[in-house]
Design a protein around this motif. Structure first.
Motif, PDB file in Angstrom:
ATOM      1  N   TYR A 252       0.813  -1.224   0.000  1.00 21.91           N
ATOM      2  CA  TYR A 252       0.000   0.000   0.000  1.00 21.91           C
ATOM      3  C   TYR A 252       0.849   1.277   0.000  1.00 21.91           C
ATOM      4  O   TYR A 252       0.647   2.150  -0.846  1.00 21.91           O
ATOM      5  CB  TYR A 252      -0.958   0.033   1.193  1.00 21.91           C
ATOM      6  CG  TYR A 252      -2.005  -1.047   1.249  1.00 21.91           C
ATOM      7  CD1 TYR A 252      -2.497  -1.674   0.107  1.00 21.91           C
ATOM      8  CD2 TYR A 252      -2.541  -1.440   2.475  1.00 21.91           C
ATOM      9  CE1 TYR A 252      -3.463  -2.661   0.177  1.00 21.91           C
ATOM     10  CE2 TYR A 252      -3.517  -2.432   2.554  1.00 21.91           C
ATOM     11  CZ  TYR A 252      -3.968  -3.036   1.409  1.00 21.91           C
ATOM     12  OH  TYR A 252      -4.925  -4.012   1.494  1.00 21.91           O
ATOM     13  N   PRO A 253       1.792   1.444   0.947  1.00 16.94           N
ATOM     14  CA  PRO A 253       2.549   2.707   0.958  1.00 16.94           C
ATOM     15  C   PRO A 253       3.337   2.930  -0.325  1.00 16.94           C
ATOM     16  O   PRO A 253       3.381   4.056  -0.842  1.00 16.94           O
ATOM     17  CB  PRO A 253       3.479   2.559   2.171  1.00 16.94           C
ATOM     18  CG  PRO A 253       2.811   1.550   3.044  1.00 16.94           C
ATOM     19  CD  PRO A 253       2.151   0.590   2.100  1.00 16.94           C
ATOM     20  N   ALA A 254       3.964   1.876  -0.852  1.00 17.15           N
ATOM     21  CA  ALA A 254       4.745   2.036  -2.076  1.00 17.15           C
ATOM     22  C   ALA A 254       3.849   2.444  -3.239  1.00 17.15           C
ATOM     23  O   ALA A 254       4.207   3.317  -4.047  1.00 17.15           O
ATOM     24  CB  ALA A 254       5.479   0.730  -2.404  1.00 17.15           C
ATOM     25  N   GLN A 255       2.676   1.838  -3.348  1.00 15.45           N
ATOM     26  CA  GLN A 255       1.771   2.194  -4.439  1.00 15.45           C
ATOM     27  C   GLN A 255       1.293   3.637  -4.311  1.00 15.45           C
ATOM     28  O   GLN A 255       1.162   4.344  -5.318  1.00 15.45           O
ATOM     29  CB  GLN A 255       0.589   1.224  -4.468  1.00 15.45           C
ATOM     30  CG  GLN A 255       0.974  -0.175  -4.901  1.00 15.45           C
ATOM     31  CD  GLN A 255      -0.241  -1.058  -5.165  1.00 15.45           C
ATOM     32  OE1 GLN A 255      -1.369  -0.715  -4.836  1.00 15.45           O
ATOM     33  NE2 GLN A 255      -0.009  -2.203  -5.763  1.00 15.45           N
ATOM     34  N   ILE A 256       1.026   4.077  -3.086  1.00 16.84           N
ATOM     35  CA  ILE A 256       0.609   5.471  -2.876  1.00 16.84           C
ATOM     36  C   ILE A 256       1.731   6.412  -3.308  1.00 16.84           C
ATOM     37  O   ILE A 256       1.494   7.415  -4.001  1.00 16.84           O
ATOM     38  CB  ILE A 256       0.228   5.689  -1.405  1.00 16.84           C
ATOM     39  CG1 ILE A 256      -1.034   4.890  -1.056  1.00 16.84           C
ATOM     40  CG2 ILE A 256       0.010   7.175  -1.113  1.00 16.84           C
ATOM     41  CD1 ILE A 256      -1.257   4.712   0.434  1.00 16.84           C
ATOM     42  N   ARG A 257       2.962   6.099  -2.922  1.00 15.16           N
ATOM     43  CA  ARG A 257       4.097   6.950  -3.305  1.00 15.16           C
ATOM     44  C   ARG A 257       4.305   6.932  -4.817  1.00 15.16           C
ATOM     45  O   ARG A 257       4.701   7.938  -5.412  1.00 15.16           O
ATOM     46  CB  ARG A 257       5.367   6.482  -2.581  1.00 15.16           C
ATOM     47  CG  ARG A 257       5.324   6.704  -1.071  1.00 15.16           C
ATOM     48  CD  ARG A 257       6.671   6.417  -0.430  1.00 15.16           C
ATOM     49  NE  ARG A 257       6.625   6.618   1.007  1.00 15.16           N
ATOM     50  CZ  ARG A 257       6.547   5.636   1.898  1.00 15.16           C
ATOM     51  NH1 ARG A 257       6.539   4.368   1.491  1.00 15.16           N
ATOM     52  NH2 ARG A 257       6.501   5.901   3.189  1.00 15.16           N
ATOM     53  N   MET A 258       4.078   5.776  -5.450  1.00 15.20           N
ATOM     54  CA  MET A 258       4.209   5.699  -6.904  1.00 15.20           C
ATOM     55  C   MET A 258       3.177   6.565  -7.616  1.00 15.20           C
ATOM     56  O   MET A 258       3.353   6.923  -8.784  1.00 15.20           O
ATOM     57  CB  MET A 258       4.098   4.242  -7.353  1.00 15.20           C
ATOM     58  CG  MET A 258       5.336   3.416  -7.012  1.00 15.20           C
ATOM     59  SD  MET A 258       5.075   1.615  -7.017  1.00 15.20           S
ATOM     60  CE  MET A 258       4.675   1.339  -8.730  1.00 15.20           C
ATOM     61  N   CYS A 259       2.094   6.919  -6.913  1.00 18.21           N
ATOM     62  CA  CYS A 259       1.097   7.864  -7.441  1.00 18.21           C
ATOM     63  C   CYS A 259       1.410   9.295  -7.003  1.00 18.21           C
ATOM     64  O   CYS A 259       0.579  10.191  -7.208  1.00 18.21           O
ATOM     65  CB  CYS A 259      -0.302   7.467  -6.952  1.00 18.21           C
ATOM     66  SG  CYS A 259      -0.876   5.872  -7.527  1.00 18.21           S
ATOM     67  N   GLN A 260       2.574   9.494  -6.385  1.00 18.93           N
ATOM     68  CA  GLN A 260       3.023  10.791  -5.862  1.00 18.93           C
ATOM     69  C   GLN A 260       2.135  11.274  -4.722  1.00 18.93           C
ATOM     70  O   GLN A 260       2.033  12.474  -4.464  1.00 18.93           O
ATOM     71  CB  GLN A 260       3.119  11.838  -6.974  1.00 18.93           C
ATOM     72  CG  GLN A 260       4.101  11.440  -8.077  1.00 18.93           C
ATOM     73  CD  GLN A 260       4.299  12.532  -9.093  1.00 18.93           C
ATOM     74  OE1 GLN A 260       4.789  13.616  -8.766  1.00 18.93           O
ATOM     75  NE2 GLN A 260       3.917  12.267 -10.338  1.00 18.93           N
ATOM     76  N   GLY A 261       1.506  10.320  -4.037  1.00 17.98           N
ATOM     77  CA  GLY A 261       0.756  10.642  -2.843  1.00 17.98           C
ATOM     78  C   GLY A 261       1.598  10.406  -1.606  1.00 17.98           C
ATOM     79  O   GLY A 261       2.753   9.979  -1.681  1.00 17.98           O
ATOM     80  N   GLU A 262       1.003  10.670  -0.450  1.00 19.56           N
ATOM     81  CA  GLU A 262       1.707  10.534   0.826  1.00 19.56           C
ATOM     82  C   GLU A 262       0.930   9.570   1.725  1.00 19.56           C
ATOM     83  O   GLU A 262      -0.195   9.869   2.139  1.00 19.56           O
ATOM     84  CB  GLU A 262       1.829  11.894   1.516  1.00 19.56           C
ATOM     85  CG  GLU A 262       2.475  11.827   2.891  1.00 19.56           C
ATOM     86  CD  GLU A 262       2.441  13.155   3.614  1.00 19.56           C
ATOM     87  OE1 GLU A 262       2.556  13.153   4.854  1.00 19.56           O
ATOM     88  OE2 GLU A 262       2.273  14.208   2.945  1.00 19.56           O
ATOM     89  N   PRO A 263       1.516   8.399   2.032  1.00 25.12           N
ATOM     90  CA  PRO A 263       0.851   7.504   2.972  1.00 25.12           C
ATOM     91  C   PRO A 263       0.960   8.040   4.395  1.00 25.12           C
ATOM     92  O   PRO A 263       2.026   8.506   4.812  1.00 25.12           O
ATOM     93  CB  PRO A 263       1.616   6.192   2.811  1.00 25.12           C
ATOM     94  CG  PRO A 263       2.958   6.578   2.302  1.00 25.12           C
ATOM     95  CD  PRO A 263       2.773   7.842   1.502  1.00 25.12           C
ATOM     96  N   VAL A 264      -0.132   8.000   5.114  1.00 22.49           N
ATOM     97  CA  VAL A 264      -0.160   8.419   6.517  1.00 22.49           C
ATOM     98  C   VAL A 264      -0.416   7.167   7.347  1.00 22.49           C
ATOM     99  O   VAL A 264      -1.521   6.617   7.337  1.00 22.49           O
ATOM    100  CB  VAL A 264      -1.253   9.472   6.775  1.00 22.49           C
ATOM    101  CG1 VAL A 264      -1.335   9.821   8.256  1.00 22.49           C
ATOM    102  CG2 VAL A 264      -0.985  10.723   5.936  1.00 22.49           C
ATOM    103  N   MET A 265       0.623   6.708   8.045  1.00 17.02           N
ATOM    104  CA  MET A 265       0.532   5.447   8.768  1.00 17.02           C
ATOM    105  C   MET A 265      -0.145   5.632  10.120  1.00 17.02           C
ATOM    106  O   MET A 265       0.114   6.611  10.829  1.00 17.02           O
ATOM    107  CB  MET A 265       1.916   4.842   8.981  1.00 17.02           C
ATOM    108  CG  MET A 265       2.826   4.879   7.783  1.00 17.02           C
ATOM    109  SD  MET A 265       2.140   4.217   6.272  1.00 17.02           S
ATOM    110  CE  MET A 265       3.608   4.186   5.247  1.00 17.02           C
TER     111      MET A 265
END
Length: 409
Positions: free
Chosen positions: A137-150
């Protein structure tokens, strides 16, 4: 100067800063090491795989009636398969689905999640990711130039609102959860829907293990609480539930407006799911479930017996009853999860996945999967995990009663 790359060559070899910041998927990376060790002739008790091994009939494509098996098919997925998936969710989980406008079949649920994120995340958008999360999940969010909030694993679902900001776009959960086996309750799901309504968020729900539920337990598809699909994307995997993880067949369910955007991504990245495999699943849909469901139940029962073995050894597991995973606490061990998994593999030829791959708050855990080994070999692994915890715990007790695992019970 001879031997030194030309400046133009250096430039052509440069990779994107975005991808330089993305690490390999830890479980896949770990299992690649295991594959190499097995290829070299080593016997590894493999408790790191994200799949369950079932006794399945060898696929035969003879007699399939779907035309054009070797060619492209509809980019939304074979119509016959979409209709069956709509019926599966409608009759089985009280989620009404229009197979013509609300389903997309693609090359695995992993791809479906990424496409859903691509369709909704703009640069700088935030996505809330509760730990332990499925590690991509976090890697895919970053690949969309988003920011994962854990969200740390000890934060209750009902406190998630404090992680919402003006930039929050979505919440993503895995239900049942890989790696803990937790199944979200109705109250937890209702809260997440209320949160999505209050803040205009999308709720992405990965239900890839929805069949892996013990008898009598309640599984609620999150989409059934949002039948109009105003803010819910449901993702699932035929690969898991049919025991064909290598086939890479997954799908998502969402409202028509969103699926129209995701369809474009699917067309540009995949074109269509593998036609011959989709046809086989469509024409053997119920027959295959009849074969896998009893084996799924045996796997879930084994999972919960193994949880009891760990408890007998004084080793805690994160609460959960479903899937074929256990998230095992390292107790007083002085090792972090990466060190523990590395030593277990080197010294005992047992592979587990370090908990750090599922969130920073999970470094005191390792993921144990019981889907691909015999009960006897799993029992040996439990004893080895216990021994490593004890041997790396300062001033640990050396005398203890003989356990059920050692006794072969």
């Amino acid at each position: 100067m001879a031997g030194q790359p030309h400046a133009a060559t250096e430039r052509s070899l440069r990779t994107s800063r975005l991808m330089e910041g993305i690490t390999q998927a830890l479980s896949v990376q770990h299992n690649n090491v295991v594959y190499d060790m097995k290829s070299a002739g080593q016997d590894i008790i493999t408790l790191s795989l994200g799949e369950a091994f079932f006794d399945l009939p060898l696929p035969s494509f003879d007699g399939l009636t779907t035309p054009g098996l070797h060619h492209y098919s509809h980019s939304r997925g074979l119509p016959e398969l979409r209709r069956l998936l709509a019926k599966y969710y409608g009759s089985g989980f009280a989620l009404p689905v229009d197979p013509d406008t609300e389903v997309i079949v693609t090359a695995g649920s992993k791809a479906a999640i990424y496409m859903a994120l691509m369709a909704i995340v703009d640069p700088g958008d935030q996505v809330i990711v509760p730990e332990p999360y499925w590690l991509s999940y976090p890697a895919q969010i970053r690949m969309c130039q988003g920011e994962p909030v854990m969200v740390p694993h000890d934060v209750p679902v009902f406190d998630f609102e404090r992680f919402v900001t003006a930039r929050t776009r979505a919440v993503i959960i895995n239900n049942p959860n890989n790696p803990s086996g937790h199944v979200y309750t109705r109250a937890e799901l209702e809260y997440l829907h209320e949160l999505a309504d209050r803040h205009g968020l999308l709720l992405i729900v990965d239900e890839a293990y929805n069949e892996f539920i013990p008898p009598g337990a309640e599984f609620i598809s999150a989409g059934s609480l949002d039948p109009e699909k105003r803010h819910t994307v449901t993702v699932n995997s035929m690969s898991k539930n049919y025991g064909v993880s290598g086939w890479r067949i997954g799908y998502l369910i969402a409202n028509e407006r969103l699926t129209e955007q995701i369809l474009k991504i699917n067309q540009h990245l995949v074109t269509c799911a593998p036609t011959i495999l989709a046809a086989y699943l469509a024409e053997r849909f119920d027959d295959l479930l009849d074969v896998t469901r009893p084996q799924i139940q045996r796997t879930v029962q084994l999972r919960n017996r193994v949880a009891g073995w760990f408890a007998d050894e004084g080793i805690d597991t994160m609460p959960g009853t479903s899937t074929f995973y256990l998230f095992v606490h390292l107790g007083g061990s002085g090792l972090d999860s990466t060190e523990f998994a590395g030593r277990l593999l080197r010294e005992s030829a047992i592979s587990v996945v370090p908990g750090i791959g599922y969130g920073d708050s999970c470094d005191r855990y390792v993921r144990v999967s019981v889907g691909s080994e015999s009960e006897e070999r799993i029992a040996r692994a439990v004893a080895a995990i216990r021994d490593l915890v004890e041997s790396t715990t300062p001033e640990h007790l050396t005398s203890r009663p003989r356990s059920r695992v050692e006794s072969g019970v």
